[in-house]
Design a protein around this motif. Structure first.
Motif, PDB file in Angstrom:
ATOM      1  N   ASP A  38       0.841  -1.180   0.000  1.00 29.74           N
ATOM      2  CA  ASP A  38       0.000   0.000   0.000  1.00 29.74           C
ATOM      3  C   ASP A  38       0.886   1.245   0.000  1.00 29.74           C
ATOM      4  N   PRO A  39       0.353   2.395  -0.397  1.00 30.93           N
ATOM      5  CA  PRO A  39       1.193   3.596  -0.544  1.00 30.93           C
ATOM      6  C   PRO A  39       1.917   4.016   0.719  1.00 30.93           C
ATOM      7  N   GLN A  40       1.314   3.825   1.885  1.00 31.41           N
ATOM      8  CA  GLN A  40       1.973   4.266   3.104  1.00 31.41           C
ATOM      9  C   GLN A  40       3.207   3.423   3.423  1.00 31.41           C
ATOM     10  N   HIS A  41       3.126   2.120   3.222  1.00 34.12           N
ATOM     11  CA  HIS A  41       4.298   1.274   3.445  1.00 34.12           C
ATOM     12  C   HIS A  41       5.365   1.510   2.370  1.00 34.12           C
ATOM     13  N   GLN A  42       4.954   1.818   1.177  1.00 37.89           N
ATOM     14  CA  GLN A  42       5.927   2.212   0.158  1.00 37.89           C
ATOM     15  C   GLN A  42       6.682   3.463   0.595  1.00 37.89           C
ATOM     16  N   LEU A  43       5.946   4.415   1.125  1.00 36.69           N
ATOM     17  CA  LEU A  43       6.571   5.641   1.624  1.00 36.69           C
ATOM     18  C   LEU A  43       7.520   5.346   2.771  1.00 36.69           C
ATOM     19  N   PHE A  44       7.120   4.449   3.666  1.00 36.07           N
ATOM     20  CA  PHE A  44       7.963   4.101   4.813  1.00 36.07           C
ATOM     21  C   PHE A  44       9.283   3.486   4.378  1.00 36.07           C
ATOM     22  N   PHE A  45       9.232   2.509   3.494  1.00 37.57           N
ATOM     23  CA  PHE A  45      10.463   1.857   3.062  1.00 37.57           C
ATOM     24  C   PHE A  45      11.346   2.799   2.246  1.00 37.57           C
ATOM     25  N   LEU A  46      10.734   3.672   1.481  1.00 36.61           N
ATOM     26  CA  LEU A  46      11.523   4.629   0.721  1.00 36.61           C
ATOM     27  C   LEU A  46      12.256   5.594   1.643  1.00 36.61           C
ATOM     28  N   VAL A  47      11.577   6.099   2.669  1.00 34.27           N
ATOM     29  CA  VAL A  47      12.217   6.991   3.640  1.00 34.27           C
ATOM     30  C   VAL A  47      13.285   6.253   4.427  1.00 34.27           C
ATOM     31  N   LEU A  48      13.009   5.002   4.802  1.00 34.94           N
ATOM     32  CA  LEU A  48      13.987   4.214   5.552  1.00 34.94           C
ATOM     33  C   LEU A  48      15.266   4.001   4.751  1.00 34.94           C
ATOM     34  N   ILE A  49      15.137   3.744   3.468  1.00 34.99           N
ATOM     35  CA  ILE A  49      16.321   3.532   2.627  1.00 34.99           C
ATOM     36  C   ILE A  49      17.137   4.815   2.517  1.00 34.99           C
ATOM     37  N   ILE A  50      16.462   5.938   2.294  1.00 41.37           N
ATOM     38  CA  ILE A  50      17.184   7.215   2.134  1.00 41.37           C
ATOM     39  C   ILE A  50      17.862   7.611   3.436  1.00 41.37           C
ATOM     40  N   VAL A  51      17.176   7.462   4.577  1.00 44.29           N
ATOM     41  CA  VAL A  51      17.773   7.823   5.868  1.00 44.29           C
ATOM     42  C   VAL A  51      18.944   6.904   6.193  1.00 44.29           C
ATOM     43  N   SER A  52      18.855   5.632   5.852  1.00 47.77           N
ATOM     44  CA  SER A  52      19.971   4.713   6.098  1.00 47.77           C
ATOM     45  C   SER A  52      21.197   5.099   5.278  1.00 47.77           C
ATOM     46  N   VAL A  53      20.988   5.426   4.011  1.00 42.27           N
ATOM     47  CA  VAL A  53      22.115   5.874   3.179  1.00 42.27           C
ATOM     48  C   VAL A  53      22.680   7.179   3.702  1.00 42.27           C
ATOM     49  N   TRP A  54      21.811   8.061   4.125  1.00 43.83           N
ATOM     50  CA  TRP A  54      22.245   9.350   4.676  1.00 43.83           C
ATOM     51  C   TRP A  54      23.120   9.143   5.915  1.00 43.83           C
ATOM     52  N   GLU A  55      22.691   8.287   6.814  1.00 40.67           N
ATOM     53  CA  GLU A  55      23.472   8.035   8.022  1.00 40.67           C
ATOM     54  C   GLU A  55      24.755   7.281   7.693  1.00 40.67           C
ATOM     55  N   PHE A  56      24.723   6.452   6.673  1.00 35.19           N
ATOM     56  CA  PHE A  56      25.908   5.705   6.281  1.00 35.19           C
ATOM     57  C   PHE A  56      27.028   6.645   5.809  1.00 35.19           C
ATOM     58  N   VAL A  57      26.673   7.728   5.138  1.00 41.73           N
ATOM     59  CA  VAL A  57      27.689   8.662   4.630  1.00 41.73           C
ATOM     60  C   VAL A  57      28.037   9.748   5.639  1.00 41.73           C
ATOM     61  N   SER A  58      27.165  10.024   6.601  1.00 42.45           N
ATOM     62  CA  SER A  58      27.442  11.100   7.556  1.00 42.45           C
ATOM     63  C   SER A  58      28.020  10.612   8.876  1.00 42.45           C
ATOM     64  N   ALA A  59      27.844   9.338   9.215  1.00 47.68           N
ATOM     65  CA  ALA A  59      28.320   8.824  10.505  1.00 47.68           C
ATOM     66  C   ALA A  59      29.831   8.890  10.681  1.00 47.68           C
ATOM     67  N   PRO A  60      30.667   8.642   9.647  1.00 46.54           N
ATOM     68  CA  PRO A  60      32.126   8.653   9.887  1.00 46.54           C
ATOM     69  C   PRO A  60      32.720  10.018  10.157  1.00 46.54           C
ATOM     70  N   LEU A  61      31.967  11.093   9.983  1.00 44.82           N
ATOM     71  CA  LEU A  61      32.540  12.436  10.057  1.00 44.82           C
ATOM     72  C   LEU A  61      33.112  12.740  11.437  1.00 44.82           C
ATOM     73  N   GLN A  62      32.325  12.589  12.470  1.00 45.52           N
ATOM     74  CA  GLN A  62      32.741  13.005  13.807  1.00 45.52           C
ATOM     75  C   GLN A  62      33.883  12.146  14.338  1.00 45.52           C
ATOM     76  N   TRP A  63      33.763  10.840  14.210  1.00 44.30           N
ATOM     77  CA  TRP A  63      34.816   9.957  14.718  1.00 44.30           C
ATOM     78  C   TRP A  63      36.135  10.196  13.993  1.00 44.30           C
ATOM     79  N   THR A  64      36.096  10.309  12.688  1.00 45.77           N
ATOM     80  CA  THR A  64      37.329  10.480  11.919  1.00 45.77           C
ATOM     81  C   THR A  64      37.998  11.806  12.233  1.00 45.77           C
ATOM     82  N   ALA A  65      37.239  12.880  12.316  1.00 47.21           N
ATOM     83  CA  ALA A  65      37.810  14.187  12.639  1.00 47.21           C
ATOM     84  C   ALA A  65      38.375  14.205  14.058  1.00 47.21           C
TER      85      ALA A  65
END
Length: 612
Positions: A256-283
């Motif tokens: 259904d459209p709401q679960h499609q929206l949920f999985f789409l947001v989950l994928i984008i947020v996971s990729v976002w955190e994957f690229v932004s998480a190393p910043l603080q520790w590495t610096a």
């Protein structure tokens, strides 16, 4: 020749503070308002909690791994710069997700500003105007049902823009409720607010809301519609099975459209955190190695204050800016998109500071072994374990506040201005505790201060459950000085007591990484289910009761835990030096005695040396 290069500690600290300020400011412009944006998209509390929990768990696992890999391959600067650029780009992808028909706006939004929006009804505290159009998406019914649940109710002052659902009050209408999707697309529904449902099995017409079935409709038509719906469902399942068992895209289309929206947001947020998480520790690792090379690690913690100040400026400034805009800006874009633009702009602005940040690669120091050694040190101390358990529980409570406090404030009429200023005041109050630490430490030990911090946080959560107006949260935010500020000061003191020389930073990361992100991840997921089941008010009250119970248990456990005296390494070094000098003088005396005994006239000389 490179070791003779001049080291400028002040310049390194200034660049690190600037980078920390800008990154914290960028995160504060968006992250506190992110769950509010998810609510505007139409996600349920459970979906929001799962997304935020996955975000914390990805940070927990990926940050140390990425920091280790960047050090191993000497790519720290590439990782820092790439993290800033990629995080800004991926965050903007969330703006490409279309909104659902549910739009939650603040009280400052004017309905006239939304005249161009595809909105069909306005729900207020006194009136409800309902309408139905034949081409309505099936998302409307599902989303409205979710919003009308007790755990996600909006306040009377908050304007909710939605299309009215199909309401069936008679048995024939209830029987035909499953056919709404197919009937809506075939255009057999007429546009009327009050209609009559006619069925051959009933002699009297039945009144139904927002639904009109023509008089020519019969049971045969209903059966035909049901058979068509079943055939479409079977065809869809057959197509999904032909695509393969692991065809994720095919399964996503079948949802259904709401679960499609949920999985789409989950994928984008996971990729976002994957690229932004190393910043603080590495610096942080690069700066610490640079200061360690210059024997100036005692000044490493001075950059943390700039992070709190940057977060306070970011959340307050973003709330003030967004509150001055119309509900819809250019091209029917909601004003909440400004949070994403501010995040991307500040992340880009931090690139020059990241490019000039001095980094040093210390290959001799093994961070992995240091982290494991720090975990062993914490595990070997009962009081350190109690501190770690308290940090986990506090992180669960803080994640509940961070994820759903703005929902609670919005339900009581708050807009972005009230939210931003309230959160900014809390961060400034938290940053002010080190000024009071000297006096407070004379009255309370670190263990007692840990209890006071957890109890004050419980009082804050209890207060949040009784909000009554837009500015009501300001009072509780001022208590952050004695809740989060006092608690993290006690954790730092505990780290100094447990850590051996050179392991202070690793022990601190055990608390900040394992306990903080682990507790926040679990708390976000659990908080979403609690809000969905019991509502926002009881979620805050449950957290408050849990913290109070743990404070009483913590006092008892601290009283039973054995006390361990802190080792004074300077005295040990002095004692080692004195013992070495004593042993050296004894060896010299034994050698002299033996030499004098071998001499023929040693008796008189030896007696004279003793008397002298």
């Amino acid at each position: 020749m490179r070791r003779n290069k001049q080291i400028d500690i002040k310049r390194a600290l200034a660049l690190a503070s600037t980078l920390n300020f800008l990154c914290s400011c960028a995160n504060a412009c968006l992250l506190p308002f992110l769950t509010l944006y998810f609510r505007q998209l139409g996600l349920t509390p459970v979906m929001t909690g799962i997304i935020m929990g996955a975000k914390h768990l990805i940070t927990l696992v990926w940050s140390p791994v990425a920091s280790f890999l960047s050090k191993h391959y000497n790519k720290r600067r590439v990782v820092i710069n790439g993290s800033l650029v990629c995080s800004a780009a991926v965050a903007l992808l969330l703006l490409l997700i279309p909104h659902t028909d549910v739009r939650t706006q603040g009280v400052s939004c004017n309905i006239s500003n939304l005249s161009s929006a595809p909105v069909q009804s306005t729900l207020t505290s006194n009136q409800t105007v309902s309408s139905f159009q034949p081409q309505t998406s099936p998302t409307t019914n599902h989303t409205k049902d979710l919003v009308s649940q007790p755990g996600v109710t909006f306040a009377a002052e908050t304007l909710v823009y939605t299309k009215s659902p199909l309401v069936a009050t008679s048995k024939p209408a209830l029987d035909l409720k499953t056919d709404d999707k197919s009937l809506a697309h075939t255009g057999t529904l007429s546009q009327a607010n009050i209609s009559i449902v006619v069925n051959k099995s009933f002699s009297k017409p039945t009144i139904s809301s927002s639904i009109f079935y023509p008089a020519t409709s019969s049971s045969a038509v209903v059966v035909q519609k049901r058979s068509n719906l079943k055939n479409e469902e079977m065809q869809r399942r057959k197509t999904s099975e032909e695509g393969g068992q692991f065809d994720f895209l095919g399964r996503l289309k079948a949802m259904d459209p709401q679960h499609q929206l949920f999985f789409l947001v989950l994928i984008i947020v996971s990729v976002w955190e994957f690229v932004s998480a190393p910043l603080q520790w590495t610096a942080d690792d690069g700066l610490y190695d640079y200061l360690d090379f210059a024997d100036a690690t005692d000044r490493y913690s001075s950059t943390g204050l700039w992070g709190l100040l940057g977060a306070a400026c970011g959340v307050g400034g973003a709330g003030l800016l967004v509150s001055q805009l119309h509900c819809l800006i250019v091209d029917q874009t909601p004003r909440s998109a400004v949070h994403f633009y501010c995040y991307a702009g500040l992340a880009t602005l931090a690139l020059p500071a990241a490019a000039c940040l001095p980094l040093y690669l210390n290959k001799k120091r093994n961070r992995a072994n240091g982290f494991l050694k720090a975990m062993q040190l914490v595990q070997g101390s009962p009081r350190a374990l109690l501190c770690a358990a308290t940090t986990v529980l506090v992180s669960v409570a803080v994640s509940s506040v961070d994820n759903f406090l703005l929902w609670q404030m919005q339900d009581h009429g708050s807009n972005e201005l009230h939210m931003g200023l309230s959160l900014s005041l809390g961060l400034l109050s938290q940053a002010a505790f080190p000024l009071l630490a000297a006096r407070v430490s004379k009255l309370l030990s670190p263990g007692r201060l840990l209890v006071v911090g957890a109890a004050t946080l419980g009082l804050q959560c209890l207060y949040y459950s009784f909000l009554w107006g837009p500015w009501a949260a300001l009072v509780a935010q001022m208590l952050s000085c004695f809740s989060i500020g006092a608690l993290w000061w006690a954790v730092k003191v505990q780290c100094k007591d447990v850590a051996i020389p050179g392991a202070e930073k690793s022990v601190r990361r055990v608390y900040s990484a394992l306990t903080l992100h682990l507790g926040s991840g679990l708390g976000s997921i659990a908080g979403g289910f609690v809000v969905q089941r019991f509502g926002l008010t009881w979620q805050f009250r449950g957290v408050a009761v849990g913290l109070m119970v743990w404070c009483m248990c913590l006092l008892l456990l601290q009283w039973k835990a054995p006390r361990q005296r802190r080792i004074n390494y300077s005295r040990l070094l002095t004692a080692d030096a004195s013992e070495a000098s004593d042993s050296e003088s004894e060896q010299e005396r034994d050698w002299l005695d033996k030499a004098m005994e071998d001499d023929d006239g040693s008796n008189n000389n030896y007696a004279g040396w003793i008397n002298h």
